[in-house]
Enzyme design. Structure first.
Site, PDB file in Angstrom:
ATOM      1  CD  GLU A  69      14.094  -2.974  22.566  1.00 10.18           C
ATOM      2  OE1 GLU A  69      12.904  -3.067  22.929  1.00 10.18           O
ATOM      3  OE2 GLU A  69      14.442  -3.028  21.386  1.00 10.18           O
ATOM      4  CD  GLU A 111      18.399  -4.145  17.256  1.00 13.50           C
ATOM      5  OE1 GLU A 111      17.343  -3.585  16.924  1.00 13.50           O
ATOM      6  OE2 GLU A 111      18.482  -4.925  18.215  1.00 13.50           O
TER       7      GLU A 111
HETATM    8  O1  G3I Z   1       6.586 -15.686  12.112  1.00 15.31           O
HETATM    9  C1  G3I Z   1       5.321 -15.060  11.821  1.00 15.31           C
HETATM   10  C2  G3I Z   1       4.751 -15.637  10.606  1.00 15.31           C
HETATM   11  O2  G3I Z   1       4.462 -16.998  10.833  1.00 15.31           O
HETATM   12  C3  G3I Z   1       3.477 -14.866  10.224  1.00 15.31           C
HETATM   13  O3  G3I Z   1       3.004 -15.307   8.989  1.00 15.31           O
HETATM   14  C4  G3I Z   1       3.795 -13.362  10.110  1.00 15.31           C
HETATM   15  C5  G3I Z   1       2.532 -12.552   9.840  1.00 15.31           C
HETATM   16  O4  G3I Z   1       2.677 -11.229  10.282  1.00 15.31           O
HETATM   17  O5  G3I Z   1       4.340 -12.943  11.317  1.00 15.31           O
HETATM   18  C6  G3I Z   1       5.560 -13.583  11.622  1.00 15.31           C
HETATM   19  O6  G3I Z   1       6.133 -13.093  12.772  1.00 15.31           O
HETATM   20  C7  G3I Z   1       6.676 -11.797  12.702  1.00 15.31           C
HETATM   21  C8  G3I Z   1       8.182 -11.902  12.950  1.00 15.31           C
HETATM   22  O7  G3I Z   1       8.733 -10.597  13.008  1.00 15.31           O
HETATM   23  C9  G3I Z   1       8.917 -12.689  11.861  1.00 15.31           C
HETATM   24  O8  G3I Z   1       8.757 -12.098  10.603  1.00 15.31           O
HETATM   25  C10 G3I Z   1       6.034 -10.944  13.765  1.00 15.31           C
HETATM   26  O9  G3I Z   1       4.658 -10.750  13.438  1.00 15.31           O
HETATM   27  C11 G3I Z   1       6.728  -9.621  13.882  1.00 15.31           C
HETATM   28  O10 G3I Z   1       6.230  -8.903  14.998  1.00 15.31           O
HETATM   29  C12 G3I Z   1       8.219  -9.820  14.051  1.00 15.31           C
HETATM   30  O11 G3I Z   1       8.836  -8.561  14.068  1.00 15.31           O
HETATM   31  C13 G3I Z   1      10.183  -8.525  14.509  1.00 15.31           C
HETATM   32  C14 G3I Z   1      10.268  -7.644  15.750  1.00 15.31           C
HETATM   33  O12 G3I Z   1      11.622  -7.436  16.108  1.00 15.31           O
HETATM   34  C15 G3I Z   1       9.582  -8.321  16.942  1.00 15.31           C
HETATM   35  O13 G3I Z   1      10.227  -9.499  17.291  1.00 15.31           O
HETATM   36  C16 G3I Z   1      11.040  -7.943  13.371  1.00 15.31           C
HETATM   37  O14 G3I Z   1      11.123  -8.894  12.315  1.00 15.31           O
HETATM   38  C17 G3I Z   1      12.425  -7.644  13.866  1.00 15.31           C
HETATM   39  O15 G3I Z   1      13.146  -6.947  12.869  1.00 15.31           O
HETATM   40  C18 G3I Z   1      12.355  -6.772  15.119  1.00 15.31           C
HETATM   41  O16 G3I Z   1      13.670  -6.556  15.562  1.00 15.31           O
HETATM   42  C19 G3I Z   1      13.790  -5.707  16.723  1.00 15.31           C
HETATM   43  C20 G3I Z   1      14.975  -6.237  17.524  1.00 15.31           C
HETATM   44  O17 G3I Z   1      14.763  -7.598  17.817  1.00 15.31           O
HETATM   45  C21 G3I Z   1      15.153  -5.406  18.812  1.00 15.31           C
HETATM   46  N1  G3I Z   1      15.278  -4.002  18.502  1.00 15.31           N
HETATM   47  C22 G3I Z   1      14.216  -3.428  17.671  1.00 15.31           C
HETATM   48  C23 G3I Z   1      14.072  -4.225  16.378  1.00 15.31           C
HETATM   49  C24 G3I Z   1      13.006  -3.613  15.495  1.00 15.31           C
HETATM   50  O18 G3I Z   1      11.761  -3.678  16.123  1.00 15.31           O
END
Ligand code: G3I
Length: 374
Positions: free
Chosen positions: A159, A275
Protein backbone atom coordinates in the site's frame (compact mmCIF):
# COMPACT_ATOMS: atom_id res chain seq x y z
CA UNK A 1 -38.37 -53.42 -12.17
CA UNK A 2 -36.24 -53.13 -9.03
CA UNK A 3 -37.13 -50.21 -6.75
CA UNK A 4 -34.34 -47.73 -6.23
CA UNK A 5 -33.33 -47.72 -2.61
CA UNK A 6 -33.18 -44.56 -0.53
CA UNK A 7 -29.43 -45.10 -0.23
CA UNK A 8 -29.00 -45.17 -4.01
CA UNK A 9 -31.08 -42.03 -4.39
CA UNK A 10 -28.92 -40.27 -1.80
CA UNK A 11 -25.73 -41.50 -3.46
CA UNK A 12 -26.93 -40.26 -6.84
CA UNK A 13 -27.94 -36.91 -5.44
CA UNK A 14 -24.59 -36.53 -3.73
CA UNK A 15 -22.66 -37.44 -6.88
CA UNK A 16 -24.65 -34.88 -8.85
CA UNK A 17 -24.13 -32.21 -6.21
CA UNK A 18 -20.38 -32.82 -6.17
CA UNK A 19 -20.19 -32.68 -9.95
CA UNK A 20 -22.27 -29.54 -10.43
CA UNK A 21 -22.26 -27.24 -7.43
CA UNK A 22 -25.32 -25.03 -7.80
CA UNK A 23 -25.54 -21.52 -6.45
CA UNK A 24 -27.67 -21.53 -3.31
CA UNK A 25 -26.70 -25.07 -2.31
CA UNK A 26 -24.46 -25.75 0.63
CA UNK A 27 -22.24 -28.76 0.29
CA UNK A 28 -19.45 -30.21 2.34
CA UNK A 29 -16.85 -31.19 -0.21
CA UNK A 30 -17.23 -29.88 -3.73
CA UNK A 31 -15.05 -31.31 -6.44
CA UNK A 32 -12.79 -30.52 -8.10
CA UNK A 33 -10.97 -28.20 -5.72
CA UNK A 34 -10.56 -24.53 -6.56
CA UNK A 35 -6.80 -24.99 -6.97
CA UNK A 36 -7.45 -27.62 -9.63
CA UNK A 37 -9.94 -25.49 -11.54
CA UNK A 38 -7.53 -22.56 -11.33
CA UNK A 39 -4.52 -24.60 -12.46
CA UNK A 40 -6.50 -25.75 -15.52
CA UNK A 41 -6.54 -22.08 -16.56
CA UNK A 42 -2.91 -21.34 -15.63
CA UNK A 43 -3.94 -19.56 -12.41
CA UNK A 44 -2.58 -20.23 -8.93
CA UNK A 45 -5.35 -20.23 -6.29
CA UNK A 46 -4.71 -19.67 -2.61
CA UNK A 47 -5.75 -18.18 0.70
CA UNK A 48 -4.31 -16.38 3.64
CA UNK A 49 -3.96 -18.39 6.82
CA UNK A 50 -2.74 -17.84 10.35
CA UNK A 51 -0.26 -19.83 12.40
CA UNK A 52 -2.84 -20.56 15.08
CA UNK A 53 -5.10 -22.12 12.45
CA UNK A 54 -2.54 -24.46 10.95
CA UNK A 55 -1.20 -25.37 14.39
CA UNK A 56 -4.50 -26.32 15.99
CA UNK A 57 -7.30 -26.88 13.51
CA UNK A 58 -6.88 -30.17 11.69
CA UNK A 59 -10.19 -29.91 9.84
CA UNK A 60 -9.26 -26.50 8.51
CA UNK A 61 -5.75 -27.61 7.58
CA UNK A 62 -7.13 -30.48 5.50
CA UNK A 63 -9.43 -28.08 3.67
CA UNK A 64 -6.64 -25.55 3.14
CA UNK A 65 -4.33 -28.12 1.56
CA UNK A 66 -7.20 -29.51 -0.51
CA UNK A 67 -8.46 -26.21 -1.95
CA UNK A 68 -5.29 -24.14 -2.19
CA UNK A 69 -2.08 -24.23 -4.17
CA UNK A 70 -0.63 -21.34 -2.18
CA UNK A 71 -0.87 -19.74 1.24
CA UNK A 72 0.00 -16.31 2.53
CA UNK A 73 0.42 -15.46 6.22
CA UNK A 74 -2.31 -13.09 7.34
CA UNK A 75 -0.18 -11.33 9.94
CA UNK A 76 2.85 -13.40 10.92
CA UNK A 77 5.40 -11.82 8.55
CA UNK A 78 4.44 -8.22 9.24
CA UNK A 79 7.39 -6.32 10.62
CA UNK A 80 5.54 -5.03 13.70
CA UNK A 81 4.46 -8.58 14.57
CA UNK A 82 8.01 -9.92 14.24
CA UNK A 83 10.09 -7.19 15.81
CA UNK A 84 9.63 -6.31 19.47
CA UNK A 85 12.64 -3.95 19.49
CA UNK A 86 15.41 -2.47 17.34
CA UNK A 87 17.54 -5.25 15.85
CA UNK A 88 15.27 -7.97 17.29
CA UNK A 89 13.36 -10.28 14.98
CA UNK A 90 11.36 -13.36 15.90
CA UNK A 91 11.29 -15.69 12.92
CA UNK A 92 9.58 -18.62 14.62
CA UNK A 93 6.06 -18.16 13.29
CA UNK A 94 7.07 -17.23 9.74
CA UNK A 95 9.44 -20.23 9.74
CA UNK A 96 6.64 -22.54 10.85
CA UNK A 97 4.32 -21.25 8.16
CA UNK A 98 6.87 -21.60 5.37
CA UNK A 99 7.70 -25.11 6.63
CA UNK A 100 3.98 -25.97 6.65
CA UNK A 101 3.67 -24.81 3.06
CA UNK A 102 6.68 -26.86 1.99
CA UNK A 103 5.41 -29.94 3.82
CA UNK A 104 2.08 -29.68 1.99
CA UNK A 105 3.49 -28.78 -1.41
CA UNK A 106 2.00 -25.27 -1.31
CA UNK A 107 3.48 -22.14 -2.83
CA UNK A 108 3.98 -19.21 -0.48
CA UNK A 109 3.36 -15.46 -0.83
CA UNK A 110 5.46 -13.30 1.42
CA UNK A 111 3.26 -10.61 2.99
CA UNK A 112 4.94 -8.27 3.56
CA UNK A 113 8.40 -6.78 3.84
CA UNK A 114 7.32 -3.18 4.52
CA UNK A 115 3.93 -1.71 5.38
CA UNK A 116 3.58 1.78 6.83
CA UNK A 117 0.76 0.62 9.09
CA UNK A 118 2.53 -2.36 10.68
CA UNK A 119 5.97 -0.83 11.13
CA UNK A 120 7.52 -1.47 14.56
CA UNK A 121 7.39 1.47 16.94
CA UNK A 122 11.18 1.60 17.34
CA UNK A 123 11.54 2.48 13.63
CA UNK A 124 9.68 5.76 14.23
CA UNK A 125 12.32 6.74 16.77
CA UNK A 126 15.19 6.58 14.28
CA UNK A 127 16.08 10.16 13.64
CA UNK A 128 18.45 10.18 10.69
CA UNK A 129 18.03 9.00 7.16
CA UNK A 130 21.04 6.69 7.30
CA UNK A 131 19.70 4.67 10.24
CA UNK A 132 16.27 4.37 8.59
CA UNK A 133 17.86 3.22 5.36
CA UNK A 134 19.98 0.66 7.15
CA UNK A 135 16.98 -0.67 9.06
CA UNK A 136 14.95 -1.02 5.85
CA UNK A 137 17.80 -2.74 4.03
CA UNK A 138 18.37 -5.13 6.95
CA UNK A 139 14.69 -6.02 7.10
CA UNK A 140 14.38 -6.65 3.35
CA UNK A 141 17.66 -8.53 3.11
CA UNK A 142 16.91 -10.76 6.10
CA UNK A 143 13.43 -11.69 4.95
CA UNK A 144 14.54 -12.23 1.37
CA UNK A 145 17.60 -14.34 2.17
CA UNK A 146 16.08 -16.39 4.98
CA UNK A 147 13.31 -17.75 2.73
CA UNK A 148 15.27 -17.55 -0.53
CA UNK A 149 13.97 -19.98 -3.13
CA UNK A 150 10.84 -20.80 -1.09
CA UNK A 151 8.73 -17.72 -1.85
CA UNK A 152 6.51 -17.42 -4.92
CA UNK A 153 6.07 -13.65 -4.56
CA UNK A 154 6.86 -10.92 -2.09
CA UNK A 155 4.74 -7.89 -1.31
CA UNK A 156 7.81 -5.69 -0.97
CA UNK A 157 5.98 -2.49 -0.04
CA UNK A 158 2.33 -2.89 0.88
CA UNK A 159 0.00 0.00 0.00
CA UNK A 160 2.56 2.66 -1.02
CA UNK A 161 -0.04 4.91 -2.69
CA UNK A 162 -2.56 7.40 -1.38
CA UNK A 163 -3.38 10.09 -3.95
CA UNK A 164 -5.56 11.85 -1.38
CA UNK A 165 -2.34 12.94 0.34
CA UNK A 166 -1.94 15.36 -2.58
CA UNK A 167 1.50 14.47 -3.95
CA UNK A 168 1.76 14.55 -7.77
CA UNK A 169 3.27 11.04 -7.74
CA UNK A 170 0.40 9.73 -5.60
CA UNK A 171 2.75 8.28 -2.98
CA UNK A 172 1.42 7.90 0.51
CA UNK A 173 2.78 10.43 2.97
CA UNK A 174 3.79 8.00 5.66
CA UNK A 175 6.72 6.67 7.59
CA UNK A 176 9.05 5.43 4.82
CA UNK A 177 8.50 8.46 2.62
CA UNK A 178 9.12 10.72 5.60
CA UNK A 179 12.32 8.92 6.51
CA UNK A 180 13.90 8.35 3.08
CA UNK A 181 11.90 10.18 0.41
CA UNK A 182 10.34 8.60 -2.69
CA UNK A 183 13.48 6.55 -3.39
CA UNK A 184 12.60 4.14 -0.60
CA UNK A 185 10.59 2.03 -3.05
CA UNK A 186 13.54 1.53 -5.40
CA UNK A 187 15.83 0.88 -2.45
CA UNK A 188 13.55 -1.85 -1.12
CA UNK A 189 12.88 -3.46 -4.50
CA UNK A 190 16.56 -3.65 -5.48
CA UNK A 191 17.41 -5.15 -2.09
CA UNK A 192 14.57 -7.66 -2.40
CA UNK A 193 15.73 -8.78 -5.86
CA UNK A 194 19.30 -9.21 -4.63
CA UNK A 195 18.16 -11.19 -1.60
CA UNK A 196 15.92 -13.63 -3.52
CA UNK A 197 16.27 -13.33 -7.30
CA UNK A 198 13.58 -15.94 -8.03
CA UNK A 199 10.76 -14.36 -6.01
CA UNK A 200 8.29 -12.21 -7.93
CA UNK A 201 8.27 -8.69 -6.53
CA UNK A 202 4.81 -7.19 -6.09
CA UNK A 203 3.36 -3.73 -5.41
CA UNK A 204 0.16 -4.55 -3.49
CA UNK A 205 -2.69 -2.01 -3.40
CA UNK A 206 -6.32 -1.66 -2.32
CA UNK A 207 -9.19 0.49 -3.61
CA UNK A 208 -8.61 0.00 -7.32
CA UNK A 209 -11.73 -2.08 -7.94
CA UNK A 210 -14.71 0.29 -7.76
CA UNK A 211 -16.03 3.23 -9.73
CA UNK A 212 -15.43 6.23 -7.48
CA UNK A 213 -13.31 9.35 -8.09
CA UNK A 214 -10.90 8.27 -5.31
CA UNK A 215 -10.44 4.86 -6.89
CA UNK A 216 -10.01 6.47 -10.35
CA UNK A 217 -7.13 8.41 -8.80
CA UNK A 218 -5.66 5.29 -7.20
CA UNK A 219 -5.82 3.38 -10.49
CA UNK A 220 -4.06 6.21 -12.30
CA UNK A 221 -1.41 6.53 -9.59
CA UNK A 222 -0.86 2.75 -9.71
CA UNK A 223 -0.27 2.82 -13.45
CA UNK A 224 2.08 5.80 -13.13
CA UNK A 225 4.02 4.14 -10.32
CA UNK A 226 4.57 0.88 -12.18
CA UNK A 227 5.48 2.76 -15.35
CA UNK A 228 7.99 4.91 -13.46
CA UNK A 229 9.51 1.88 -11.73
CA UNK A 230 9.90 0.10 -15.07
CA UNK A 231 11.46 3.17 -16.69
CA UNK A 232 13.92 3.58 -13.85
CA UNK A 233 14.95 -0.09 -13.99
CA UNK A 234 13.48 -0.84 -10.56
CA UNK A 235 12.71 -4.56 -10.40
CA UNK A 236 8.95 -5.17 -10.22
CA UNK A 237 7.16 -8.26 -11.52
CA UNK A 238 3.52 -7.88 -10.55
CA UNK A 239 0.83 -5.52 -9.38
CA UNK A 240 -1.38 -6.83 -6.57
CA UNK A 241 -5.09 -5.95 -6.56
CA UNK A 242 -6.26 -6.63 -3.02
CA UNK A 243 -9.97 -6.72 -3.88
CA UNK A 244 -11.68 -6.28 -0.51
CA UNK A 245 -15.19 -6.04 -1.97
CA UNK A 246 -18.60 -5.41 -0.40
CA UNK A 247 -22.23 -6.02 -1.28
CA UNK A 248 -23.72 -2.75 -2.56
CA UNK A 249 -21.29 -0.36 -0.91
CA UNK A 250 -19.76 1.35 -3.93
CA UNK A 251 -20.57 1.59 -7.65
CA UNK A 252 -18.76 -0.84 -9.93
CA UNK A 253 -17.76 -0.35 -13.56
CA UNK A 254 -16.72 -3.48 -15.43
CA UNK A 255 -15.43 -1.24 -18.21
CA UNK A 256 -13.11 0.73 -15.90
CA UNK A 257 -11.79 -2.36 -14.15
CA UNK A 258 -11.21 -4.12 -17.46
CA UNK A 259 -9.36 -1.11 -18.88
CA UNK A 260 -7.22 -0.72 -15.76
CA UNK A 261 -6.14 -4.37 -15.80
CA UNK A 262 -5.40 -4.21 -19.49
CA UNK A 263 -3.32 -1.03 -19.12
CA UNK A 264 -1.44 -2.60 -16.24
CA UNK A 265 -0.77 -5.69 -18.36
CA UNK A 266 0.57 -3.42 -21.12
CA UNK A 267 3.28 -2.32 -18.68
CA UNK A 268 4.53 -5.91 -18.78
CA UNK A 269 3.84 -6.87 -15.22
CA UNK A 270 1.72 -9.78 -14.09
CA UNK A 271 -1.39 -9.06 -12.04
CA UNK A 272 -2.25 -10.85 -8.83
CA UNK A 273 -5.63 -10.73 -7.07
CA UNK A 274 -4.20 -10.88 -3.58
CA UNK A 275 -6.83 -10.49 -0.83
CA UNK A 276 -10.26 -11.15 -2.30
CA UNK A 277 -13.23 -11.20 0.06
CA UNK A 278 -16.77 -9.78 -0.01
CA UNK A 279 -18.32 -8.23 3.07
CA UNK A 280 -22.09 -8.23 3.56
CA UNK A 281 -22.73 -5.25 5.86
CA UNK A 282 -25.42 -3.91 3.52
CA UNK A 283 -27.13 -7.22 2.83
CA UNK A 284 -30.35 -8.40 4.52
CA UNK A 285 -30.08 -10.76 7.48
CA UNK A 286 -31.42 -13.94 5.85
CA UNK A 287 -28.45 -16.21 5.30
CA UNK A 288 -29.49 -17.55 1.91
CA UNK A 289 -30.08 -14.07 0.53
CA UNK A 290 -26.81 -12.77 1.95
CA UNK A 291 -24.88 -15.70 0.53
CA UNK A 292 -26.45 -15.14 -2.86
CA UNK A 293 -25.56 -11.45 -2.87
CA UNK A 294 -21.99 -12.13 -1.76
CA UNK A 295 -21.65 -14.78 -4.47
CA UNK A 296 -22.96 -12.32 -7.06
CA UNK A 297 -20.20 -9.88 -6.12
CA UNK A 298 -17.56 -12.58 -6.48
CA UNK A 299 -19.01 -13.50 -9.87
CA UNK A 300 -19.23 -9.90 -11.13
CA UNK A 301 -15.67 -9.04 -10.13
CA UNK A 302 -14.07 -12.30 -11.25
CA UNK A 303 -15.82 -12.32 -14.61
CA UNK A 304 -13.84 -9.19 -15.48
CA UNK A 305 -10.64 -9.85 -13.53
CA UNK A 306 -10.04 -13.40 -14.74
CA UNK A 307 -10.77 -12.42 -18.33
CA UNK A 308 -7.44 -10.54 -18.26
CA UNK A 309 -4.75 -13.09 -19.06
CA UNK A 310 -2.10 -11.17 -17.11
CA UNK A 311 -3.94 -12.25 -13.95
CA UNK A 312 -1.91 -15.26 -12.85
CA UNK A 313 -2.83 -15.60 -9.20
CA UNK A 314 -6.02 -15.45 -7.15
CA UNK A 315 -5.83 -15.41 -3.38
CA UNK A 316 -8.79 -14.98 -1.03
CA UNK A 317 -8.27 -13.24 2.30
CA UNK A 318 -9.25 -16.40 4.13
CA UNK A 319 -10.98 -19.60 3.14
CA UNK A 320 -13.63 -19.95 5.82
CA UNK A 321 -15.88 -17.44 7.62
CA UNK A 322 -14.50 -19.02 10.80
CA UNK A 323 -11.38 -16.88 10.39
CA UNK A 324 -12.07 -13.65 8.56
CA UNK A 325 -10.65 -10.34 9.83
CA UNK A 326 -14.11 -8.87 9.22
CA UNK A 327 -15.81 -11.53 11.34
CA UNK A 328 -13.22 -10.86 14.06
CA UNK A 329 -14.04 -7.11 13.85
CA UNK A 330 -10.37 -6.18 13.77
CA UNK A 331 -10.22 -3.14 11.53
CA UNK A 332 -12.40 -1.18 9.07
CA UNK A 333 -15.61 -0.83 11.07
CA UNK A 334 -17.46 0.44 7.97
CA UNK A 335 -17.57 -3.20 6.89
CA UNK A 336 -19.02 -4.67 10.10
CA UNK A 337 -22.66 -5.71 10.27
CA UNK A 338 -24.67 -3.62 12.72
CA UNK A 339 -27.23 -6.32 13.57
CA UNK A 340 -24.83 -8.52 15.53
CA UNK A 341 -24.84 -11.30 12.92
CA UNK A 342 -21.48 -12.62 11.86
CA UNK A 343 -20.44 -11.64 8.34
CA UNK A 344 -20.12 -14.34 5.68
CA UNK A 345 -17.40 -13.03 3.35
CA UNK A 346 -15.52 -16.17 2.27
CA UNK A 347 -16.00 -19.31 0.12
CA UNK A 348 -16.63 -21.70 3.07
CA UNK A 349 -18.79 -21.11 6.13
CA UNK A 350 -17.56 -21.46 9.69
CA UNK A 351 -18.39 -25.18 9.66
CA UNK A 352 -16.21 -25.50 6.54
CA UNK A 353 -19.17 -26.11 4.22
CA UNK A 354 -18.87 -24.66 0.73
CA UNK A 355 -21.09 -21.65 0.12
CA UNK A 356 -22.50 -20.10 -3.04
CA UNK A 357 -19.35 -17.94 -3.04
CA UNK A 358 -17.34 -21.13 -3.61
CA UNK A 359 -19.50 -22.01 -6.60
CA UNK A 360 -19.17 -18.46 -7.98
CA UNK A 361 -15.38 -18.69 -7.82
CA UNK A 362 -15.45 -22.15 -9.37
CA UNK A 363 -17.69 -21.00 -12.22
CA UNK A 364 -15.53 -17.93 -12.86
CA UNK A 365 -12.41 -20.08 -13.02
CA UNK A 366 -14.09 -22.48 -15.43
CA UNK A 367 -15.12 -19.57 -17.68
CA UNK A 368 -11.70 -17.88 -17.62
CA UNK A 369 -9.55 -18.11 -20.74
CA UNK A 370 -6.48 -20.30 -20.35
CA UNK A 371 -3.15 -18.53 -19.95
CA UNK A 372 0.51 -19.29 -19.41
CA UNK A 373 1.13 -19.62 -15.68
CA UNK A 374 3.09 -16.70 -14.29
O1 G3I B 1 -2.19 -10.41 18.14
C1 G3I B 1 -3.11 -9.61 18.92
C2 G3I B 1 -3.63 -10.40 20.04
O2 G3I B 1 -2.57 -10.72 20.91
C3 G3I B 1 -4.71 -9.60 20.77
O3 G3I B 1 -5.32 -10.39 21.74
C4 G3I B 1 -5.80 -9.15 19.77
C5 G3I B 1 -6.83 -8.25 20.44
O4 G3I B 1 -7.45 -7.41 19.50
O5 G3I B 1 -5.17 -8.43 18.75
C6 G3I B 1 -4.25 -9.20 18.02
O6 G3I B 1 -3.71 -8.50 16.96
C7 G3I B 1 -4.56 -8.24 15.88
C8 G3I B 1 -3.99 -8.96 14.65
O7 G3I B 1 -4.77 -8.62 13.51
C9 G3I B 1 -3.99 -10.48 14.79
O8 G3I B 1 -5.29 -10.98 14.99
C10 G3I B 1 -4.61 -6.76 15.63
O9 G3I B 1 -5.27 -6.12 16.73
C11 G3I B 1 -5.33 -6.44 14.35
O10 G3I B 1 -5.21 -5.06 14.05
C12 G3I B 1 -4.75 -7.25 13.21
O11 G3I B 1 -5.50 -6.99 12.06
C13 G3I B 1 -4.94 -7.42 10.83
C14 G3I B 1 -4.73 -6.21 9.94
O12 G3I B 1 -4.34 -6.62 8.64
C15 G3I B 1 -3.60 -5.32 10.49
O13 G3I B 1 -2.39 -5.99 10.48
C16 G3I B 1 -5.92 -8.41 10.18
O14 G3I B 1 -5.92 -9.63 10.92
C17 G3I B 1 -5.50 -8.70 8.77
O15 G3I B 1 -6.51 -9.46 8.12
C18 G3I B 1 -5.31 -7.39 8.00
O16 G3I B 1 -4.88 -7.72 6.70
C19 G3I B 1 -4.70 -6.59 5.82
C20 G3I B 1 -3.53 -6.95 4.91
O17 G3I B 1 -2.40 -7.26 5.70
C21 G3I B 1 -3.23 -5.78 3.95
N1 G3I B 1 -4.41 -5.40 3.22
C22 G3I B 1 -5.60 -5.11 4.01
C23 G3I B 1 -5.92 -6.29 4.93
C24 G3I B 1 -7.18 -6.02 5.72
O18 G3I B 1 -6.99 -4.93 6.57
Amino acid sequence: MRAISRREVLAGTLALALATPARGDVEPSPAPALKTLAAQRGILYGSCAAYTQIAAEDDFTVLLARECGLIVPENEMKWAEMSPGAGLEDFRRPDQMVDFADAHGLHFRGHNMLWYWRTPSWFFELHDRKSSEQAILKRVDEMGRRYRGRIHSWDVVNEPLNPQDGRPDGLRKAVFLDAIGPDYLALAHHAARAADPAARLVVNEYDVEYDTPEQDDKRLASLHLIEAMKKAGTPVDAFGVQAHLSVDRLPFSARKLRRFLSEMADLEVAIQITELDVTDENAPAATSERDRLVADQYARFLEVALDEKAVKLLTCWGLSDRHSWIVRHETNDQKWRRDGLASRPLPFDDALMAKPAWAAIAEALKAAPPRDPG
